[in-house]
Design an enzyme around this catalytic site. Sequence first.
Site, PDB file in Angstrom:
ATOM      1  N   LYS A 386      21.134 -10.835 -30.681  1.00 20.89           N
ATOM      2  CA  LYS A 386      20.817 -12.026 -29.887  1.00 20.89           C
ATOM      3  C   LYS A 386      21.409 -13.291 -30.517  1.00 20.89           C
ATOM      4  O   LYS A 386      22.036 -14.101 -29.842  1.00 20.89           O
ATOM      5  CB  LYS A 386      19.294 -12.173 -29.755  1.00 20.89           C
ATOM      6  CG  LYS A 386      18.618 -10.996 -29.083  1.00 20.89           C
ATOM      7  CD  LYS A 386      17.136 -11.241 -28.853  1.00 20.89           C
ATOM      8  CE  LYS A 386      16.360 -11.410 -30.142  1.00 20.89           C
ATOM      9  NZ  LYS A 386      16.361 -10.197 -30.977  1.00 20.89           N
ATOM     10  N   SER A 703       1.395   3.474 -18.151  1.00 19.88           N
ATOM     11  CA  SER A 703       2.517   4.379 -17.872  1.00 19.88           C
ATOM     12  C   SER A 703       2.351   5.760 -18.494  1.00 19.88           C
ATOM     13  O   SER A 703       3.153   6.653 -18.237  1.00 19.88           O
ATOM     14  CB  SER A 703       3.829   3.750 -18.363  1.00 19.88           C
ATOM     15  OG  SER A 703       3.812   3.593 -19.769  1.00 19.88           O
ATOM     16  N   LYS A 746      12.907   3.236 -22.516  1.00 20.60           N
ATOM     17  CA  LYS A 746      12.243   4.535 -22.649  1.00 20.60           C
ATOM     18  C   LYS A 746      13.254   5.678 -22.600  1.00 20.60           C
ATOM     19  O   LYS A 746      13.149   6.662 -23.351  1.00 20.60           O
ATOM     20  CB  LYS A 746      11.202   4.703 -21.534  1.00 20.60           C
ATOM     21  CG  LYS A 746      10.021   3.748 -21.642  1.00 20.60           C
ATOM     22  CD  LYS A 746       9.076   3.907 -20.456  1.00 20.60           C
ATOM     23  CE  LYS A 746       7.903   2.957 -20.560  1.00 20.60           C
ATOM     24  NZ  LYS A 746       6.977   3.077 -19.411  1.00 20.60           N
TER      25      LYS A 746
END
Length: 804
Positions: A386, A703, A746
């Site tokens: 970043k 989830s 994921k």
Amino acid sequence: MLNVMMNDQEASQPKQTTTELVPLDDSKLTLPVVPIREGVLFPSTESVLTFGRVISVEAIHEAKRTKNLVVLLSQRQPNLDTPTQSDMYEVGTLAIVERTLNTEGQLNALVRGIGRVKILQFVNTQPFILAEVQRLEDIVVQDDELKALSTHLQKEFKRAVHMGKPVEFLNFMKLMSGLHDGELVDQIASTLTLETDEKQQILEMLDVKKRLQTVITYLAKEMKVLEIEKDVASKTQQKFDKNMRENVLRERVRVIQKELGELDDEEEVLLEYEDKLKKAKLPLEVRKKVQKEIKRLKQMSVNNPEAGYLRTWLDVIFELPWEKRSKGNIDLKKAQEILDKNHYGLKEVKDRIIEYIAVLQLKQQTATHSNLPTILCFVGAPGVGKTSIGKSIAESLGRKFIKVSLGGVRDEAEIRGHRRTYVGAMPGKIIVGMKQAKTMNPVFMLDEIDKIGNDFRGDPSAALLEALDPEQNKSFEDHYLDLPFDLSDVIFITTANTLETIPPALRDRLEIIRYSGYTEEEKFFIAKQHLVEKVRKANGLKPTQIAITDNDINMIIKRYTREAGVRNLERELGKVMRKVARKIAEHAEKKVVISDAVIRDYLGPEKFDPTLAEKQDEVGLATGLAWTSVGGEVLFVEVALTNGKGMIKLTGKLGDVMKESAQAALTYVQANAAKLGIKESIIQKSNIHIHVPEGAVPKDGPSAGITICTAIISAFTNRPVRREVAMTGEITLRGRVMRIGGLKEKSIAAHQAGCKYIIIPKENERDLVEIPDSVKKDIIFKPVTTMDEVVALALSPKVATLKG
């Protein structure tokens, strides 16, 4: 100390003497005259004088050729090289030239005063001044008043010496041993610190009584100054008030600092500020304010504490860039090349940055003065690039790059500055950054914006609202400057690891660009193209001293790191390089070839297993996927059944949402027991323990619903869960599989763990376009809508054989 100057040369320390007057035959004499620029030589004193002017040197020579007598006459104006009779006083000192010495083109002479003379007329002026003079005798009236004045002067002088007045010890003893009244007053007068005209006034006084009174007055003034100095040394207040003492001290400190070169002359400083104001290209409002403050500074005393604060404020104002801008040309092709050269992967991020630069280019071409595009916020795990990509943006635009870390900032004044009224006040981080950039259009990175705190001193994130709002930052006002500062040309970029801690009002001003974790393939190319070379140079190794293959890099990635970024990978490579550097420095080897065995020796045993394929299918163990602020994670859910009354137990530091997902999954199993082939009696007689390993790590979110449900069904049906299948999705009581977030992160985590299949909600099928091709090549995604489809895909059709 007698302050006598000859031809701009300082006189040496005068010496008092009690030598008897030389008898003269006549009161009128014709003698050579030596003009003295400054100071007076009193009768009964002696001094070494330095002569440089021709008329002075010739006069001394003439004296030596005749009677050794000379007249020392002080000038009214010290800067005249060739004085006339009117330029000198009428009364001077008759002196004897004791000895002379030539040094470096100048004449040094020891002269001793023996009396007062009055100039009657100049006889000759070349090559030296010759004058007719008349002896002047002291007027002495012996009475009690004269005796009292003489005794008082002697006592006061003795007290002055005790207070610290500098006088040579031998001269002091002579003065105290007893002298004629005239000699006493002349010798004490020679020790006073007086101007030439004041000393000349004493020299011209023939009345000894009046001379005593005058010298006593001057001595009293000196003793007052000595008393002040004594008060300062002892830190007491007796005769003079605090303000007078402080003024004396400040003035003396200022003079000392000026002599040492530590303090600029106040007038020079003011002229410098005015010159800077003329040259600076300041906005009209700022210029008026600066002019007003410079005017205030002129009217202030140098001892006023506010003057120092005001000078510091003016220094900050003149150090800011104001109208200076970088003249970088925007080139999309060049920008793309720089981004590709410095960063591997990150296609979506690069595309968004190129779009941002394209908008800047069009605005520049059309000379549009509207606001810059929105503020970018890079969000992702540590070590994904970043901060470094911010530097690349600055490089591609040809602008300065400034980075300010906001982690741990808790004071609003650190962003917006302190008021000038506070001691130690300073500008905020934004203005300090602009001062460092020295340009009005830098790329300004606000790092770790999610780690700003707040306390009783204010909320720093609220202070950022104005700076980061394109509609308002044209007139950003720092408390210290108390002036509007234009930030509209600044390209602000912020970074964060998570959005959860960023206040909604601030987040609303940011355009979020998410950084997903790197795949193993991307990590390999980053290491090969950037990290290995960087770490090798950092450890002082040459390319010929180490050989590391692609397989070695892959082994370090797969067996020693598991992270979203590459920071830990760089650390492990650095550890290998340091070990190699040590061997070469110890002359054990000239070149080290890295292999699997060498890596194990340097880094220790493997920290991670390469894949999950090495494990067996297990009953009651399902593989789920989770999203964290530092990337995706593989999550295992274990379910064990024990005899009981249908109770449920949840462990593994689960959050409320995850506990509710487990309750929903159990309710679904109970409601659909017949369809799933589970006997109702078994459910009622069994206690269910659901555990998520790594119990110290907090876990939450919905989830994992289908993962928990799959593990429960596996435990009750005794059907193993397929080890190569990972899953993610929220479950409802009716068995529907709901949409989740973070699919990209994921999926990367599942790929690194060696999964072959991923069960995802049907509604997430649209997100597959964001999945890296290297992941999609190795993993088959199975979109589902109901729990029945999950069971069919995840559970092995074969019932496990009980052992024992």
